[in-house]
Scaffold this motif. Structure first.
Motif, PDB file in Angstrom:
ATOM      1  N   VAL A  80       2.247  -5.161  -2.973  1.00  0.00           N
ATOM      2  CA  VAL A  80       0.852  -5.449  -2.646  1.00  0.00           C
ATOM      3  C   VAL A  80       0.070  -4.145  -2.600  1.00  0.00           C
ATOM      4  CG1 VAL A  80      -0.751  -6.490  -0.992  1.00  0.00           C
ATOM      5  CG2 VAL A  80       1.553  -7.446  -1.254  1.00  0.00           C
ATOM      6  N   SER A  81      -1.079  -4.110  -3.261  1.00  0.00           N
ATOM      7  CA  SER A  81      -1.970  -2.955  -3.186  1.00  0.00           C
ATOM      8  C   SER A  81      -3.368  -3.436  -2.806  1.00  0.00           C
ATOM      9  CB  SER A  81      -2.016  -2.206  -4.524  1.00  0.00           C
ATOM     10  OG  SER A  81      -2.674  -2.987  -5.504  1.00  0.00           O
ATOM     11  N   PHE A  82      -4.250  -2.481  -2.529  1.00  0.00           N
ATOM     12  CA  PHE A  82      -5.641  -2.792  -2.182  1.00  0.00           C
ATOM     13  C   PHE A  82      -6.576  -2.028  -3.107  1.00  0.00           C
ATOM     14  CE2 PHE A  82      -3.209  -3.639   1.622  1.00  0.00           C
ATOM     15  CZ  PHE A  82      -3.714  -4.876   2.029  1.00  0.00           C
ATOM     16  N   ASP A  83      -7.638  -2.685  -3.521  1.00  0.00           N
ATOM     17  CA  ASP A  83      -8.491  -2.122  -4.567  1.00  0.00           C
ATOM     18  C   ASP A  83      -9.269  -0.884  -4.128  1.00  0.00           C
ATOM     19  OD1 ASP A  83     -10.210  -3.467  -2.873  1.00  0.00           O
ATOM     20  OD2 ASP A  83     -11.237  -4.623  -4.444  1.00  0.00           O
ATOM     21  N   THR A  97      -3.711   1.304  -6.739  1.00  0.00           N
ATOM     22  CA  THR A  97      -3.009   0.193  -7.382  1.00  0.00           C
ATOM     23  C   THR A  97      -2.110   0.655  -8.522  1.00  0.00           C
ATOM     24  OG1 THR A  97      -4.661  -1.458  -6.761  1.00  0.00           O
ATOM     25  CG2 THR A  97      -3.366  -1.909  -8.734  1.00  0.00           C
ATOM     26  N   SER A 136       1.467   1.116  -7.473  1.00  0.00           N
ATOM     27  CA  SER A 136       2.245  -0.120  -7.325  1.00  0.00           C
ATOM     28  C   SER A 136       2.612  -0.704  -8.680  1.00  0.00           C
ATOM     29  CB  SER A 136       1.452  -1.147  -6.512  1.00  0.00           C
ATOM     30  OG  SER A 136       1.318  -0.733  -5.163  1.00  0.00           O
ATOM     31  N   ARG A 137       1.677  -0.634  -9.627  1.00  0.00           N
ATOM     32  CA  ARG A 137       1.975  -1.161 -10.967  1.00  0.00           C
ATOM     33  C   ARG A 137       3.131  -0.397 -11.611  1.00  0.00           C
ATOM     34  NH1 ARG A 137      -3.924  -2.022 -12.090  1.00  0.00           N
ATOM     35  NH2 ARG A 137      -4.249  -4.270 -11.917  1.00  0.00           N
ATOM     36  N   GLU A 168      -2.918  -7.368  -6.282  1.00  0.00           N
ATOM     37  CA  GLU A 168      -3.903  -6.438  -5.758  1.00  0.00           C
ATOM     38  C   GLU A 168      -4.913  -7.242  -4.956  1.00  0.00           C
ATOM     39  OE1 GLU A 168      -6.562  -2.881  -7.612  1.00  0.00           O
ATOM     40  OE2 GLU A 168      -7.176  -4.903  -8.209  1.00  0.00           O
ATOM     41  N   SER A 207      -8.427  -7.444  -2.456  1.00  0.00           N
ATOM     42  CA  SER A 207      -9.715  -6.793  -2.307  1.00  0.00           C
ATOM     43  C   SER A 207     -10.013  -6.582  -0.829  1.00  0.00           C
ATOM     44  CB  SER A 207     -10.813  -7.653  -2.945  1.00  0.00           C
ATOM     45  OG  SER A 207     -12.068  -7.017  -2.830  1.00  0.00           O
ATOM     46  N   ALA A 261       0.830  -1.216   0.000  1.00  0.00           N
ATOM     47  CA  ALA A 261       0.000   0.000   0.000  1.00  0.00           C
ATOM     48  C   ALA A 261       0.856   1.255   0.000  1.00  0.00           C
ATOM     49  CB  ALA A 261      -0.949  -0.006   1.198  1.00  0.00           C
ATOM     50  N   ASP A 263      -7.958   1.427  -1.957  1.00  0.00           N
ATOM     51  CA  ASP A 263      -6.993   2.412  -1.463  1.00  0.00           C
ATOM     52  C   ASP A 263      -6.872   3.540  -2.484  1.00  0.00           C
ATOM     53  OD1 ASP A 263      -4.865   3.868  -0.500  1.00  0.00           O
ATOM     54  OD2 ASP A 263      -3.484   2.185  -0.349  1.00  0.00           O
ATOM     55  N   PHE A 320       3.601  -9.097  -7.918  1.00  0.00           N
ATOM     56  CA  PHE A 320       2.619  -8.089  -7.550  1.00  0.00           C
ATOM     57  C   PHE A 320       1.245  -8.717  -7.397  1.00  0.00           C
ATOM     58  CE2 PHE A 320      -0.766  -5.412  -9.443  1.00  0.00           C
ATOM     59  CZ  PHE A 320      -0.911  -4.520  -8.389  1.00  0.00           C
TER      60      PHE A 320
END
Length: 378
Positions: free
Chosen positions: A317-320, A327, A330-331, A348, A350, A180, A322, A346
């Motif tokens: 790691v990302s959160f949808d 995301t 992070s990409r 993402e 939920s 995040a 956030d 990587f």
């Protein structure tokens, strides 16, 4: 280099500190020394020192990643990820978490005493960057005899530190987990921070940062800054589900300016409780360090070039939900890592909880981190 005694400061709690002679060269061209670092460790270092993991904390975090907080009494901020039988396990790892310089839980910052004057630094403390925080962590590791990290892990501002580590010390990091987070602070994020800083500086008790002597601190301004920031950590879905438009302890609106709605009461509570455990000047310094953060800018405008010298493995790691560090951020990091030939995975995840999801119950995050630390991919 000498260990300092534990402090009995009732405002900021007991401290485990080391004083490093320094000086540490800062991004601004200034230097800082001696440097106090407050830290916690968990587990034991193995014979070849190959099991060391550094945990990096977020803006308002601290070294108590898996220990009860000495001021609030609450469990460590990442107890869901760090602990016995968890992905970062003291039975397998030697875990280090230090309070960043500029903060107020024992590391050198505006609230700490300037040895030259015997008075708190206040706003005379040098302005810092995320890279400066990492340099201080490296100095702590030198003191502890740690040459190489098995992993460096962080979420939010902690992720910024984690991502900076292999750019500054490419030979000292084997793997890097960034959760995040981002590679640079956006204009929107800078704008939110500026609102918070102006709230603090508009408080009559701020007085240019010189408020330590009489204890009349700018708590109202700091509370407003926290309220504004806390909104960015949540998602609309989460706010609607938890609060909606429900009234707080009443059946009808007051047609006044008390906290009619539950969300108003919640934000006010968050602001007040935060002002009881954090230093306003530290908030100014740390948010400014985050605003200056831009890894590509420090490497000729190329994010890929920043990681050219490292052979570390990366997990992003990302959160949808956030929207603070979405995301796409992070990409962009993953694309830069791939362009530089780095091993990067990587995912993402939920969650309805927005940016704060990395601190909350998320079994999927635990599985991802555990698998990556055991040698797999996200």
């Amino acid at each position: 280099m000498a260990s300092l005694p534990r402090s009995d400061d009732s405002r900021f709690g007991l401290r485990r500190q080391v004083r490093l002679a320094g000086p540490i060269a800062l991004s601004s061209g200034a230097s800082l020394g001696p440097v106090d670092i407050a830290y916690e460790t968990y587990g034991a270092m193995n014979a070849d020192k190959s099991n060391v993991i550094l945990i990096c904390h977020a803006l308002t975090g601290d070294q108590y990643v898996a220990s009860d907080h000495p001021v609030t009494g609450k469990p460590g901020w990442w107890w869901r990820l760090v602990g016995q039988g968890k992905p970062v396990d003291p039975a397998r790892h030697f875990i280090i978490c230090s309070n960043v310089i500029g903060s107020c839980m024992g590391s050198s910052g505006p609230a700490s005493v300037d040895p030259a004057t015997g008075e708190p630094h206040a706003m005379r403390f040098p302005v810092l960057t995320i890279a400066d925080m990492v340099r201080a962590q490296a100095a702590l590791l030198d003191h502890l005899g740690v040459e190489r990290l098995s992993a460096v892990i962080g979420g939010s501002m902690g992720g910024m530190q984690a991502l900076t580590w292999p750019t500054l010390f490419p030979d000292r990091v084997e793997s890097c987990v960034v959760i995040a987070s981002t590679a640079r602070h956006s204009a929107q994020n800078i704008a939110f921070h500026e609102v918070g800083r102006q709230a603090i500086m508009a408080d009559p008790n701020w007085r240019g940062g010189d408020y330590y002597a009489d204890g009349m601190v700018p708590s109202a301004g700091l509370a407003v800054a926290r309220m504004a920031a806390h909104i960015t950590y949540l998602s609309e879905e989460g706010l609607t589900k938890k609060f909606g438009r429900r009234l707080q302890d009443r059946s009808e609106k007051t047609f006044g300016f008390d906290a009619d709605f539950q969300i108003e009461s919640y934000l006010r509570y968050q602001g007040i409780s935060f002002s009881n455990r954090f230093d306003a000047n530290s908030y100014l310094y740390i948010t400014r360090a985050m605003d200056y953060y831009d890894i590509a800018e420090d490497h000729g405008g190329s994010l890929a070039r920043a990681f050219a010298a490292t052979r570390a493995r990366f997990c992003l790691v990302s959160f949808d939900t956030d929207w603070l560090y979405p995301t796409a951020e992070s990409r962009a990091i993953v694309h830069a890592l791939n362009a530089g030939g780095a091993q990067a995975s990587f995912v993402e995840l939920s969650s309805p909880f927005g940016h704060d999801a990395f601190l909350l119950e998320c079994p999927e995050l635990n599985r991802v981190v555990d698998g990556f630390l055991r040698g797999g991919r996200a």
